[in-house]
Design a protein around this motif. Structure first.
Motif: not given
Ligand SMILES: O=c1[nH]c(=O)c2[nH]c(=O)[nH]c2[nH]1
Length: 332
Positions: A29-50
Motif C-alpha cells: 500500500r502506497d496510500g490509496a495506490w495499491h500494488h499486488v503481486v501473486e507468485y507461485n514459489v518453489t524453494a529448494l536447498l542444497e548443502g551438508d544434508i546427505d
C-alpha cells in the motif's frame, strides 16, 4: 533395519529438497495506490544434508514447512517483493545466510498477471502507471518465470546469484505475414507450400543473465539487502525490470511485424534483438510450438476455402500434434 546388502554398493548422492507451489499474494500500500503481486514459489536447498538421506538423521533438515514459513515471512518483510527476480534473490540469500550448512538455494518464482483495471485512469504518484488504484484483472494466462540459484559455496560473504528469467504461456496468433516453402520434398511429404498461413504459438522464453555479485545482508535478520548495488560480473548494473519489459515487447513486436519464412527464422530474430537490446543477457532460449490451423476443404459442396491460401477464411484449430521449434542463442 536390514539394508539387504545395499551398504555394499558404492553410491554417490546428489540431494536437493524444499517446498514447491507456495502460493502467495502480497498487497503493497502506497496510500490509496495499491500494488499486488501473486507468485507461485518453489524453494529448494542444497548443502551438508546427505545424512538425512543416508542415516535418517533429521538434525540437518530445515523442515519444508519452515521453508514455506520463511517464504511467507520474506513476502511480508522484504523490500524486494514487487520484483520477482529481486524477491527470489532475497529469499535465496536469506536461506543460505541463516543456515551455516546450506550452500545453495534454488528459487523459482512464477508471477501471475494482475493488471490495473483501466477505469478512472488515475495515475500513480510517480506519474508512471495509470489505471484504478486498487482493482485489477487477469489480462492473460502468461506468466513471468524467474529461476534463481544463490551460491554460497565460495563463502557466506561471497554470494553469487545465477538468474534465468523469462515468460511462459504467452499465446499469440497472426492471420497473415507467415509462409513456409522450399522445405525437403520426398516420399514422406504431404504438406503443401504456402505463401500465406496462420501463425500461432505459445511463447516460452528464458534469458540468462551474467552472474550477479550479491550484497551481504547488513543486519542479523538478513532483511537489509541492498540489491540496487548488485552488479554483474562484468561490472554493469543489473536491470531485471528493464530487461523483462524489453523482452516481452521485442517478442510481441517481432512476432507481429516479421514477414515470417518459418518459426525457426522468426525465433532467431527475436533472440538476436533481445541480445542486442540487453547487454547483461548472455543467452536466450525460445521454445515455440507451431499451433496448426488448417483451412477447411469445402470443395465437396462447391465452396473454395483452400486456394489460394491468402483467401482461406475458415480454419480448424488442431490441438495436437503441433510443431515444436526451439533454440538457444548466445553471443559470440
Ligand atoms: O515454420 C515451420 N517450420 C517447420 O519446421 C515446419 N514443419 C512443418 O510441417 N511446418 C513448419 N513450419
Amino acid at each position: 533395519m536390514s539394508t539387504g546388502g545395499v551398504t555394499e554398493l558404492q553410491t554417490t548422492l546428489h540431494a536437493r529438497y524444499g517446498k514447491d507451489k507456495v502460493r502467495v499474494l502480497r498487497v503493497v500500500r502506497d496510500g490509496a495506490w495499491h500494488h499486488v503481486v501473486e507468485y507461485n514459489v518453489t524453494a529448494l536447498l542444497e548443502g551438508d544434508i546427505d545424512v538425512s538421506y543416508t542415516h535418517a538423521d533429521n538434525s540437518v533438515v530445515v523442515a519444508t514447512d519452515s521453508i514455506k514459513n520463511i517464504t511467507y515471512y520474506l513476502a511480508k518483510v522484504s523490500p524486494h517483493i514487487l520484483v520477482p527476480e529481486h524477491f527470489a534473490l532475497h529469499l535465496g540469500t536469506h536461506l543460505v545466510s541463516r543456515y551455516a550448512h546450506i550452500h545453495k538455494a534454488f528459487i523459482t518464482v512464477e508471477q501471475l498477471r494482475w493488471t490495473r483495471i483501466p477505469l478512472n485512469n488515475t495515475q500513480s504518484k510517480a506519474g508512471e502507471e495509470k489505471g484504478h488504484t486498487h482493482a485489477f484483472y487477469r489480462d492473460g494466462e502468461d506468466k513471468r518465470v524467474v529461476k534463481v540459484e544463490v551460491d554460497a559455496s565460495a563463502g557466506k560473504d561471497r554470494l553469487v546469484g545465477h538468474v534465468i528469467s523469462g515468460i511462459s504461456d504467452l499465446l499469440v496468433l497472426k492471420s497473415t505475414g507467415s509462409s513456409f516453402s522450399s522445405f525437403i520434398r520426398d516420399e514422406y511429404t504431404t504438406l503443401a507450400e504456402v505463401d500465406d498461413r496462420i501463425f500461432s504459438t505459445s511463447v516460452d522464453l528464458q534469458y540468462k543473465f551474467a552472474p550477479v555479485e550479491l550484497p551481504v545482508p547488513a543486519d542479523a535478520k538478513q532483511i537489509d539487502f541492498k540489491l540496487g548495488e548488485a552488479k554483474t560480473a562484468d561490472g554493469t548494473v543489473w536491470d531485471a525490470v528493464g530487461v523483462a519489459e524489453r523482452a516481452r515487447k521485442v517478442t510481441l513486436e517481432v512476432f507481429a511485424e516479421d514477414e515470417s519464412a518459418s518459426v525457426q527464422a522468426t525465433l532467431y530474430r527475436m533472440a538476436q534483438l533481445l541480445l542486442v537490446q540487453n547487454a547483461g543477457v548472455q543467452t536466450v532460449t525460445y521454445s515455440l510450438p507451431n499451433k496448426h490451423y488448417i483451412p477447411v476443404d469445402m470443395r465437396y459442396i462447391g465452396v473454395e476455402n483452400v486456394t489460394p491460401p491468402s483467401k482461406a477464411e475458415v480454419f480448424m484449430p488442431i490441438a495436437a500434434p503441433s510443431g515444436l521449434i526451439s533454440a538457444t542463442v548466445s553471443r559470440k
